[in-house]
Design a protein around this motif. Structure first.
Motif, PDB file in Angstrom:
ATOM      1  N   MET A 140       1.780  30.005  26.567  1.00 61.29           N
ATOM      2  CA  MET A 140       2.813  28.954  27.144  1.00 61.29           C
ATOM      3  C   MET A 140       3.896  29.789  27.633  1.00 61.29           C
ATOM      4  N   THR A 141       4.581  30.685  26.911  1.00 62.00           N
ATOM      5  CA  THR A 141       5.629  31.320  27.019  1.00 62.00           C
ATOM      6  C   THR A 141       5.305  32.269  28.355  1.00 62.00           C
ATOM      7  N   MET A 142       4.358  32.615  28.726  1.00 57.86           N
ATOM      8  CA  MET A 142       4.149  33.202  29.963  1.00 57.86           C
ATOM      9  C   MET A 142       4.114  32.243  31.074  1.00 57.86           C
ATOM     10  N   TYR A 143       3.427  31.378  31.084  1.00 53.83           N
ATOM     11  CA  TYR A 143       3.462  30.584  32.102  1.00 53.83           C
ATOM     12  C   TYR A 143       4.743  29.746  32.578  1.00 53.83           C
ATOM     13  N   MET A 144       5.624  29.584  31.562  1.00 50.19           N
ATOM     14  CA  MET A 144       7.037  29.362  31.789  1.00 50.19           C
ATOM     15  C   MET A 144       7.707  30.179  32.297  1.00 50.19           C
ATOM     16  N   SER A 145       7.605  31.539  32.020  1.00 49.48           N
ATOM     17  CA  SER A 145       8.401  32.572  32.708  1.00 49.48           C
ATOM     18  C   SER A 145       8.159  32.974  34.004  1.00 49.48           C
ATOM     19  N   VAL A 146       6.832  32.621  34.169  1.00 51.25           N
ATOM     20  CA  VAL A 146       6.353  32.937  35.807  1.00 51.25           C
ATOM     21  C   VAL A 146       6.282  31.586  36.671  1.00 51.25           C
ATOM     22  N   GLY A 147       6.894  30.530  36.209  1.00 48.93           N
ATOM     23  CA  GLY A 147       7.010  29.284  36.765  1.00 48.93           C
ATOM     24  C   GLY A 147       5.822  28.576  36.968  1.00 48.93           C
ATOM     25  N   GLN A 148       4.717  28.819  36.273  1.00 42.12           N
ATOM     26  CA  GLN A 148       3.302  28.042  36.395  1.00 42.12           C
ATOM     27  C   GLN A 148       3.347  26.988  35.169  1.00 42.12           C
ATOM     28  N   VAL A 149       4.450  26.140  35.354  1.00 38.73           N
ATOM     29  CA  VAL A 149       4.696  25.155  34.085  1.00 38.73           C
ATOM     30  C   VAL A 149       3.641  24.171  33.951  1.00 38.73           C
ATOM     31  N   GLU A 150       2.923  23.594  35.076  1.00 39.98           N
ATOM     32  CA  GLU A 150       1.904  22.850  35.021  1.00 39.98           C
ATOM     33  C   GLU A 150       0.833  23.290  34.084  1.00 39.98           C
ATOM     34  N   LYS A 151       0.639  24.623  33.850  1.00 37.43           N
ATOM     35  CA  LYS A 151      -0.406  25.119  32.895  1.00 37.43           C
ATOM     36  C   LYS A 151      -0.224  24.739  31.739  1.00 37.43           C
ATOM     37  N   VAL A 152       0.844  24.593  31.099  1.00 38.08           N
ATOM     38  CA  VAL A 152       1.270  24.647  29.791  1.00 38.08           C
ATOM     39  C   VAL A 152       0.594  23.372  28.975  1.00 38.08           C
ATOM     40  N   PRO A 153       0.584  22.375  29.469  1.00 36.65           N
ATOM     41  CA  PRO A 153      -0.075  21.320  28.846  1.00 36.65           C
ATOM     42  C   PRO A 153      -1.692  21.463  28.788  1.00 36.65           C
ATOM     43  N   LEU A 154      -2.212  22.284  29.430  1.00 34.85           N
ATOM     44  CA  LEU A 154      -3.612  22.571  29.685  1.00 34.85           C
ATOM     45  C   LEU A 154      -3.740  23.626  28.221  1.00 34.85           C
ATOM     46  N   VAL A 155      -2.952  24.260  27.699  1.00 35.85           N
ATOM     47  CA  VAL A 155      -2.808  25.301  26.440  1.00 35.85           C
ATOM     48  C   VAL A 155      -2.853  24.263  25.511  1.00 35.85           C
ATOM     49  N   VAL A 156      -1.995  23.432  25.539  1.00 37.38           N
ATOM     50  CA  VAL A 156      -1.736  22.647  24.441  1.00 37.38           C
ATOM     51  C   VAL A 156      -3.137  21.826  24.135  1.00 37.38           C
ATOM     52  N   GLU A 157      -3.896  21.303  25.295  1.00 37.52           N
ATOM     53  CA  GLU A 157      -5.071  20.674  24.977  1.00 37.52           C
ATOM     54  C   GLU A 157      -5.944  21.368  24.407  1.00 37.52           C
ATOM     55  N   GLU A 158      -6.107  22.955  24.695  1.00 39.13           N
ATOM     56  CA  GLU A 158      -6.952  23.727  24.103  1.00 39.13           C
ATOM     57  C   GLU A 158      -6.605  23.883  22.518  1.00 39.13           C
ATOM     58  N   LEU A 159      -5.373  24.072  22.304  1.00 38.59           N
ATOM     59  CA  LEU A 159      -4.897  24.078  21.019  1.00 38.59           C
ATOM     60  C   LEU A 159      -5.436  22.964  20.151  1.00 38.59           C
ATOM     61  N   LYS A 160      -5.368  21.888  20.639  1.00 35.75           N
ATOM     62  CA  LYS A 160      -5.700  20.719  19.917  1.00 35.75           C
ATOM     63  C   LYS A 160      -7.291  20.461  19.562  1.00 35.75           C
TER      64      LYS A 160
END
Length: 397
Positions: A188-208
């Motif tokens: 999530m940190t990496m996606y935020m840093s490279v501007g791919q913020v739309e991928k963050v919720p996908l990581v959260v979904e996998e975590l859950k």
């Protein structure tokens, strides 16, 4: 006789001073200075002190460790771990790596997964990613754990090596290792840093999906990604989830209530600003919901002065700004009708060497304000962009 004569001469030269043993101490010293001087002469001689005296990276920690043992002193694994941690906190990565190498080279020390993980990070900092990869590949299967995998993932994420990080992330998921929130937070940190913020919720979904409990950093990054995309309803939903999470203390209730104000942009009345300041002071640095979200939160409260302070401090830290940072500060100033400040930030963004000006990001801001009914503010923003000649080839209508 010669030595006695020399001693007498020294005593005469110190006539305006007093003697402590055979040491001449000026009377002009305060009692505190005298105490400090005597303390310096009796400096504690332990292993950590000897290592920290080295200063220059080219000087050898290994030699210090070998001499310490040769003198008959003992070294414990816990002592080495603490020294390594202190060196890392002081940015002395080469010396910390030497301590790690000493631990590995001496079989009497029983290493933990965290010891291997720390070594991977240190090798990246001292010798580069390639060296860390070779070290990881050479580890015995028993040492290829969630901690060492996550350490290598951290190195990829920090270097913004997106493809390598994604490949490793898939490998970790397929390894059937027991993962913690930390692994997902790295992505999530990496996606935020490279501007791919739309991928963050996908990581959260996998975590859950894997039934891994989120931690404060998970919520931190998740909320920040939604704030960056101006998805207001999702922010409210996340805050409600935080409130229901049994892992969060009561102290968070006030903060969550304040954060909920974010969804009511432009519709706040009689807000007690001091309560927010008190809440900020009561939250440790590790618990921030990120500066981006904090800026927007203050905008919802109408606290322009605090927004100015946060933005100024971010600029002074020489932090690498991303389009996300500029979107958040621009959105906040638009909320408050501060078009002069919006124009200044747009100019800063256009001149920035670390973040290219993105018209599509401006379109997102414009759409968000229009969608929540703040059409006048959306129109003002559009007019300003036209005045700044941001991109005459694209219409926001």
């Amino acid at each position: 006789m010669a030595s006695r004569s020399l001693f007498v001469t020294l005593r005469r030269k110190c006539s305006a001073s007093r003697m402590v043993g055979n040491t001449c101490i000026s009377r002009s010293f305060s009692s505190g200075a005298l105490s400090e001087s005597l303390q310096d002469s009796q400096e504690i001689d332990d292993l950590k002190t000897r290592i920290f005296r080295l200063r220059l990276p080219k000087r050898s920690v290994t030699n210090v460790l070998e001499k310490w043992v040769f003198e008959g002193n003992q070294i414990t694994i816990s002592e080495l771990r603490q020294i390594s941690k202190d060196l890392r906190m002081s940015q002395r990565h080469k010396h910390a790596l030497e301590v790690s190498e000493w631990m590995v080279a001496h079989n009497e020390f029983e290493l933990l997964d965290s010891d291997y993980a720390v070594r991977i990070v240190l090798m990246t900092k001292v010798f580069g990613i390639d060296a860390a990869e070779r070290y990881f590949e050479g580890l015995p299967p028993t040492a290829k754990t969630s901690e060492t995998y996550t350490a290598l993932l951290h190195c990829y994420a920090a270097a913004k090596l997106t493809e390598k990080a994604e490949d490793l992330y898939e490998g970790i998921k397929n390894s059937k290792l027991s993962l913690s929130a930390l692994t997902y937070n790295e992505m999530m940190t990496m996606y935020m840093s490279v501007g791919q913020v739309e991928k963050v919720p996908l990581v959260v979904e996998e975590l859950k999906r894997q039934k891994v409990a989120p931690d404060i950093f998970t919520y931190n990054l998740w909320i920040s990604s939604c704030a960056a995309m101006l998805k207001i309803d999702q922010v409210k939903w996340i805050l409600d989830e935080m409130r229901a999470d049994p892992g969060f203390a009561e102290g968070w209730e006030t903060y969550i209530n304040l954060a909920n104000l974010y969804i009511n942009i432009g519709h706040l009345v009689n807000v007690e600003f001091n309560s927010l300041v008190e809440t900020e002071n009561g939250i440790t640095q590790s618990e921030w919901i990120t500066y981006d979200f904090l800026i927007i939160l203050h905008a919802g409260l109408g606290n322009k002065g605090r927004i100015d302070q946060i933005w100024k401090s971010l600029l002074m830290t020489k932090q690498k700004m991303t389009s996300r940072n500029y979107i958040c500060i621009i959105s906040s100033y638009i909320m408050l009708g501060q078009l002069k400040e919006v124009g200044e930030v747009v100019d800063q963004w256009k001149l920035s060497a670390t973040a290219d000006f993105v018209v599509s990001a401006c379109r997102m801001v414009w759409n968000a304000f229009r969608d929540i009914g703040l059409t006048e503010k959306a129109h003002d923003f559009q007019t300003l962009l036209i005045q700044k000649k941001c991109d005459s080839s694209i219409s926001l209508e």
